[in-house]
Design a protein around this motif. Structure first.
Motif, PDB file in Angstrom:
ATOM      1  N   VAL A 179      64.957  68.937  53.849  1.00  0.00           N
ATOM      2  CA  VAL A 179      65.397  67.689  54.455  1.00  0.00           C
ATOM      3  C   VAL A 179      64.820  67.723  55.873  1.00  0.00           C
ATOM      4  O   VAL A 179      65.136  68.634  56.641  1.00  0.00           O
ATOM      5  CB  VAL A 179      66.932  67.587  54.488  1.00  0.00           C
ATOM      6  CG1 VAL A 179      67.373  66.277  55.142  1.00  0.00           C
ATOM      7  CG2 VAL A 179      67.503  67.698  53.074  1.00  0.00           C
ATOM      8  N   PRO A 180      63.938  66.775  56.237  1.00  0.00           N
ATOM      9  CA  PRO A 180      63.153  66.918  57.472  1.00  0.00           C
ATOM     10  C   PRO A 180      63.948  66.623  58.743  1.00  0.00           C
ATOM     11  O   PRO A 180      63.911  65.527  59.304  1.00  0.00           O
ATOM     12  CB  PRO A 180      62.019  65.902  57.276  1.00  0.00           C
ATOM     13  CG  PRO A 180      62.609  64.852  56.395  1.00  0.00           C
ATOM     14  CD  PRO A 180      63.537  65.573  55.469  1.00  0.00           C
ATOM     15  N   TYR A 187      64.896  66.326  45.357  1.00  0.00           N
ATOM     16  CA  TYR A 187      64.018  66.256  46.519  1.00  0.00           C
ATOM     17  C   TYR A 187      64.460  65.129  47.456  1.00  0.00           C
ATOM     18  O   TYR A 187      64.941  64.080  47.002  1.00  0.00           O
ATOM     19  CB  TYR A 187      62.573  65.982  46.087  1.00  0.00           C
ATOM     20  CG  TYR A 187      61.952  67.045  45.200  1.00  0.00           C
ATOM     21  CD1 TYR A 187      62.291  68.395  45.315  1.00  0.00           C
ATOM     22  CD2 TYR A 187      61.006  66.687  44.235  1.00  0.00           C
ATOM     23  CE1 TYR A 187      61.705  69.350  44.506  1.00  0.00           C
ATOM     24  CE2 TYR A 187      60.409  67.645  43.420  1.00  0.00           C
ATOM     25  CZ  TYR A 187      60.762  68.976  43.556  1.00  0.00           C
ATOM     26  OH  TYR A 187      60.181  69.925  42.751  1.00  0.00           O
ATOM     27  N   TYR A 188      64.236  65.338  48.741  1.00  0.00           N
ATOM     28  CA  TYR A 188      64.514  64.314  49.754  1.00  0.00           C
ATOM     29  C   TYR A 188      63.218  63.570  50.055  1.00  0.00           C
ATOM     30  O   TYR A 188      62.197  64.181  50.381  1.00  0.00           O
ATOM     31  CB  TYR A 188      65.040  64.972  51.034  1.00  0.00           C
ATOM     32  CG  TYR A 188      65.537  63.989  52.074  1.00  0.00           C
ATOM     33  CD1 TYR A 188      66.884  63.653  52.137  1.00  0.00           C
ATOM     34  CD2 TYR A 188      64.671  63.411  52.981  1.00  0.00           C
ATOM     35  CE1 TYR A 188      67.353  62.754  53.094  1.00  0.00           C
ATOM     36  CE2 TYR A 188      65.118  62.511  53.935  1.00  0.00           C
ATOM     37  CZ  TYR A 188      66.459  62.188  53.983  1.00  0.00           C
ATOM     38  OH  TYR A 188      66.904  61.299  54.931  1.00  0.00           O
ATOM     39  N   TYR A 189      63.271  62.238  49.932  1.00  0.00           N
ATOM     40  CA  TYR A 189      62.080  61.422  50.182  1.00  0.00           C
ATOM     41  C   TYR A 189      62.487  60.117  50.846  1.00  0.00           C
ATOM     42  O   TYR A 189      63.233  59.322  50.284  1.00  0.00           O
ATOM     43  CB  TYR A 189      61.343  61.135  48.869  1.00  0.00           C
ATOM     44  CG  TYR A 189      60.089  60.284  49.012  1.00  0.00           C
ATOM     45  CD1 TYR A 189      58.958  60.787  49.655  1.00  0.00           C
ATOM     46  CD2 TYR A 189      60.033  58.989  48.494  1.00  0.00           C
ATOM     47  CE1 TYR A 189      57.802  60.014  49.773  1.00  0.00           C
ATOM     48  CE2 TYR A 189      58.878  58.217  48.602  1.00  0.00           C
ATOM     49  CZ  TYR A 189      57.774  58.732  49.253  1.00  0.00           C
ATOM     50  OH  TYR A 189      56.617  57.975  49.374  1.00  0.00           O
ATOM     51  N   ASN A 190      62.062  59.946  52.065  1.00  0.00           N
ATOM     52  CA  ASN A 190      62.209  58.701  52.815  1.00  0.00           C
ATOM     53  C   ASN A 190      63.639  58.150  52.787  1.00  0.00           C
ATOM     54  O   ASN A 190      63.882  56.991  52.449  1.00  0.00           O
ATOM     55  CB  ASN A 190      61.212  57.656  52.308  1.00  0.00           C
ATOM     56  CG  ASN A 190      59.779  58.043  52.614  1.00  0.00           C
ATOM     57  OD1 ASN A 190      59.523  58.982  53.366  1.00  0.00           O
ATOM     58  ND2 ASN A 190      58.823  57.335  52.032  1.00  0.00           N
ATOM     59  N   GLY A 191      64.581  59.026  53.148  1.00  0.00           N
ATOM     60  CA  GLY A 191      65.952  58.583  53.364  1.00  0.00           C
ATOM     61  C   GLY A 191      66.906  58.765  52.213  1.00  0.00           C
ATOM     62  O   GLY A 191      68.111  58.500  52.366  1.00  0.00           O
ATOM     63  N   HIS A 192      66.414  59.216  51.055  1.00  0.00           N
ATOM     64  CA  HIS A 192      67.287  59.395  49.904  1.00  0.00           C
ATOM     65  C   HIS A 192      66.974  60.693  49.173  1.00  0.00           C
ATOM     66  O   HIS A 192      65.877  61.260  49.319  1.00  0.00           O
ATOM     67  CB  HIS A 192      67.161  58.217  48.929  1.00  0.00           C
ATOM     68  CG  HIS A 192      67.717  56.938  49.473  1.00  0.00           C
ATOM     69  ND1 HIS A 192      66.973  56.087  50.276  1.00  0.00           N
ATOM     70  CD2 HIS A 192      68.941  56.370  49.344  1.00  0.00           C
ATOM     71  CE1 HIS A 192      67.727  55.047  50.619  1.00  0.00           C
ATOM     72  NE2 HIS A 192      68.918  55.193  50.072  1.00  0.00           N
ATOM     73  N   LEU A 250      72.557  60.671  51.390  1.00  0.00           N
ATOM     74  CA  LEU A 250      73.104  61.781  52.167  1.00  0.00           C
ATOM     75  C   LEU A 250      73.443  61.274  53.560  1.00  0.00           C
ATOM     76  O   LEU A 250      72.558  60.830  54.292  1.00  0.00           O
ATOM     77  CB  LEU A 250      72.082  62.918  52.248  1.00  0.00           C
ATOM     78  CG  LEU A 250      72.403  64.117  53.144  1.00  0.00           C
ATOM     79  CD1 LEU A 250      73.641  64.859  52.635  1.00  0.00           C
ATOM     80  CD2 LEU A 250      71.207  65.065  53.221  1.00  0.00           C
ATOM     81  N   LYS A 251      74.713  61.294  53.906  1.00  0.00           N
ATOM     82  CA  LYS A 251      75.160  60.822  55.208  1.00  0.00           C
ATOM     83  C   LYS A 251      75.973  61.909  55.878  1.00  0.00           C
ATOM     84  O   LYS A 251      77.165  62.088  55.598  1.00  0.00           O
ATOM     85  CB  LYS A 251      75.982  59.540  55.057  1.00  0.00           C
ATOM     86  CG  LYS A 251      75.176  58.351  54.548  1.00  0.00           C
ATOM     87  CD  LYS A 251      76.000  57.068  54.503  1.00  0.00           C
ATOM     88  CE  LYS A 251      75.144  55.891  54.046  1.00  0.00           C
ATOM     89  NZ  LYS A 251      75.935  54.626  53.986  1.00  0.00           N
ATOM     90  N   ASP A 252      75.299  62.642  56.759  1.00  0.00           N
ATOM     91  CA  ASP A 252      75.928  63.744  57.479  1.00  0.00           C
ATOM     92  C   ASP A 252      75.308  63.801  58.869  1.00  0.00           C
ATOM     93  O   ASP A 252      74.087  63.630  59.007  1.00  0.00           O
ATOM     94  CB  ASP A 252      75.697  65.067  56.738  1.00  0.00           C
ATOM     95  CG  ASP A 252      76.511  66.207  57.314  1.00  0.00           C
ATOM     96  OD1 ASP A 252      77.554  66.552  56.722  1.00  0.00           O
ATOM     97  OD2 ASP A 252      76.123  66.753  58.371  1.00  0.00           O
ATOM     98  N   PRO A 253      76.090  64.030  59.909  1.00  0.00           N
ATOM     99  CA  PRO A 253      75.508  64.115  61.260  1.00  0.00           C
ATOM    100  C   PRO A 253      74.382  65.137  61.371  1.00  0.00           C
ATOM    101  O   PRO A 253      73.434  64.938  62.132  1.00  0.00           O
ATOM    102  CB  PRO A 253      76.711  64.513  62.126  1.00  0.00           C
ATOM    103  CG  PRO A 253      77.902  64.027  61.378  1.00  0.00           C
ATOM    104  CD  PRO A 253      77.565  64.165  59.922  1.00  0.00           C
ATOM    105  N   ALA A 254      74.462  66.197  60.584  1.00  0.00           N
ATOM    106  CA  ALA A 254      73.439  67.247  60.671  1.00  0.00           C
ATOM    107  C   ALA A 254      72.093  66.789  60.142  1.00  0.00           C
ATOM    108  O   ALA A 254      71.055  67.367  60.492  1.00  0.00           O
ATOM    109  CB  ALA A 254      73.906  68.487  59.915  1.00  0.00           C
ATOM    110  N   ALA A 305      66.832  62.758  59.780  1.00  0.00           N
ATOM    111  CA  ALA A 305      65.840  62.781  58.696  1.00  0.00           C
ATOM    112  C   ALA A 305      65.529  61.379  58.191  1.00  0.00           C
ATOM    113  O   ALA A 305      64.443  61.135  57.657  1.00  0.00           O
ATOM    114  CB  ALA A 305      66.345  63.649  57.540  1.00  0.00           C
ATOM    115  N   ARG A 306      66.444  60.460  58.358  1.00  0.00           N
ATOM    116  CA  ARG A 306      66.238  59.103  57.844  1.00  0.00           C
ATOM    117  C   ARG A 306      65.109  58.383  58.579  1.00  0.00           C
ATOM    118  O   ARG A 306      64.578  57.382  58.084  1.00  0.00           O
ATOM    119  CB  ARG A 306      67.532  58.296  57.933  1.00  0.00           C
ATOM    120  CG  ARG A 306      68.658  58.890  57.099  1.00  0.00           C
ATOM    121  CD  ARG A 306      69.912  58.032  57.148  1.00  0.00           C
ATOM    122  NE  ARG A 306      69.735  56.785  56.402  1.00  0.00           N
ATOM    123  CZ  ARG A 306      69.948  56.663  55.101  1.00  0.00           C
ATOM    124  NH1 ARG A 306      70.331  57.712  54.381  1.00  0.00           N
ATOM    125  NH2 ARG A 306      69.790  55.498  54.497  1.00  0.00           N
TER     126      ARG A 306
END
Length: 516
Positions: A386-387, A439-444, A459-463, A467-468
């Motif tokens: 997750v970038p 995999y995480y790709y462009n916000g999802h 994925l909605k987390d402050p950490a 990445a979004r």
């Protein structure tokens, strides 16, 4: 027998709803997978979710599912790996591949399906070209081939090339046969020479197989001219293990074996760093790939708790590698209280030193902190970063163990920050299923589920919030993009060149239980 020293178990952060599942109890040294047939205690079993029941932390939620359809809807048509380009997702299946439009992640739709049987159809995409791995013995290289014994010399396994310039109507272009087939392949694009190199991983040689005889201590490299893909050819077969590699041996669980090295299962390249990491059955390696046709092993390690080195993921800085152990080949229930947290887990290795003095140093293990039932195949499998700049966070598939998001910024203290999973496919028998790749790709987060099709999660987390803002033009996870230094990414080719054009990943291949 090697003693087991279980690593501390991590728990979700407060931002995630704590699981109501029974926590995994660490196995004592020497507990065996023979205990997998023993049911979990009644109190724990009562807390397991029901068939297809979804449980998750509050910060990871499903927003869409597209079930397998048509010829891919059977139980034996396993969904496999994924690749992304623009607003399209390309998802492999034992029967071919599917192209999805994901411009609206809440409403993904099927653009096309290509029927082309040949497990496991590991997949990658680059511009107008799509590459597909075949690791089951076929009568020929066409999409109308039928199964044929690998003992027959005319049988075929290898890599197929498709033109996907029209995603609604992909076109078969060419094929290249490779030794022992192509279980997985890794794309290494070189825009300077207008060439796509494919590092082909394969294994399981036998004296009776004319195209897969031992020794098999090599990988195959396929060369595809981007402007003339019909001329794809075998370019090199570099030997990575001139001494034969790890010889194999008993596993500390008492019943499994640590597989001997007879090839590689998967390779991840990091073109911006001229670096690759290989998960090669009994060995983990890092390689210099500055010469794409002559990868050179820099360091090689074994892990006493690993049964089968399966896959590798760098952190963005290229200073760590997460290796996965596919204990049980993906078909066993290893997320049980009777199985140690160091078996069937991830191992986090720091890369120390510089240049040819770089070395892999293991710091810890990570395994999901939830028990599964005895009818759920569960083990560490395919995932991506997750970038998040300055942090090392990964989303990962665990088959019927679901999807886990975990932080390994501190290599010695990894911790889970989010999870999502379905209950078992059956409460009476083990049916192979669950997330093959997440995999995480462009916000999802996108998940290819073996039985349930394509899942999309948010994925909605402050950490992970930053990445979004990272947008990739393309993602082939085993061709790792560099995102942190640019604050974004573009699916880079070698030397940071942009990829070519284009539109806006792993079964035992006919040689046993499907190994992903």
């Amino acid at each position: 027998m090697t003693p087991v020293h279980p690593a501390p178990r991590s728990t979700p952060r407060p931002t995630a709803r704590p699981t109501t599942r029974a926590p995994r109890r660490l196995a004592a040294a020497g507990l065996s997978l023979g205990l997998l047939a023993v049911g979990v205690p009644a109190a724990a079993a009562a807390e397991l979710p029901g068939v297809d029941e979804v449980v998750s932390s509050a910060n990871l939620r499903q927003i869409a599912n597209v079930p397998k359809q048509g010829p891919f809807a059977t139980q034996t048509a396993f969904g496999t790996d994924m690749a992304f380009q623009g607003d399209l997702a390309y998802v492999g299946n034992y029967e071919g591949f599917t192209v999805y439009d994901i411009a609206e992640p809440e409403q993904p739709r099927i653009v096309s399906q290509v029927v082309c049987p040949g497990s496991q159809n590991d997949i990658s995409v680059y511009g107008d070209l799509l590459f597909l791995s075949t690791d089951s013995s076929r009568s020929d290289s066409s999409c109308s081939s039928v199964p044929q014994a690998a003992t027959v010399e005319s049988s075929w396994e290898g890599v197929k090339v498709f033109d996907v310039s029209d995603p609604a109507s992909p076109r078969y272009v060419s094929a290249v046969e490779t030794k022992c087939g192509s279980h997985t392949h890794t794309l290494l694009p070189d825009e300077d020479s207008r060439t796509a190199y494919l590092y082909v991983s394969s294994y399981s040689p036998a004296p009776t197989l004319p195209d897969c005889a031992p020794p098999h201590d090599l990988i195959s490299i396929v060369e595809v001219p981007l402007d003339a893909p019909e001329q794809a050819s075998l370019a090199a077969e570099p030997v990575l293990f001139p001494d034969g590699g790890f010889a194999g041996g008993p596993h500390p669980d008492g019943t499994s074996t640590r597989r001997a090295t007879e090839g590689c299962h998967d390779i991840t390249v990091y073109p911006a760093k001229d670096l690759a990491a290989g998960a090669c059955m009994g060995d983990g390696v890092i390689m210099d790939i500055s010469d794409p046709l002559a990868p050179r092993v820099i360091d090689r390690v074994q892990d006493p708790n690993f049964a089968f080195w399966h896959s590798a993921t760098f952190n963005d800085a290229g200073t760590k590698v997460v290796f996965t152990d596919e204990l049980g080949g993906g078909g066993a229930a290893t997320c049980l209280p009777t199985v140690s947290d160091e078996f069937g887990a991830d191992a986090i290795y720091d890369i120390t030193g510089a240049g040819d003095d770089r070395a892999l140093e293991r710091r810890s293990y990570f395994k999901i902190p939830r028990d599964n039932g005895t009818t759920e195949n569960c083990v560490a499998h395919n995932g991506s970063l997750v970038p998040v700049q300055g942090k090392d966070i990964m989303v990962q598939a665990w088959y019927q163990g679901g999807i886990s998001v975990w932080d390994f910024t501190d290599s010695s203290e990894p911790e889970e920050i989010a999870f999502w999973e379905r209950g078992p496919l059956s409460q009476t028998e083990l049916v192979l299923g669950g997330s093959w790749s997440a995999y995480y790709y462009n916000g999802h987060v996108y998940s290819s589920d073996i039985q349930k099709g394509l899942d999309v999660l948010t994925l909605k987390d402050p950490a992970t919030a930053s990445a979004r803002s990272v947008h990739l033009d393309r993602l082939n996870v085993q061709t790792q993009p560099e995102t942190g230094e640019r604050g974004g990414g573009h699916g880079w080719g070698r030397d940071g060149d942009r990829g070519h054009g284009g539109h806006g990943g792993r079964g035992d291949g006919g040689r046993g239980w499907p190994r992903g």
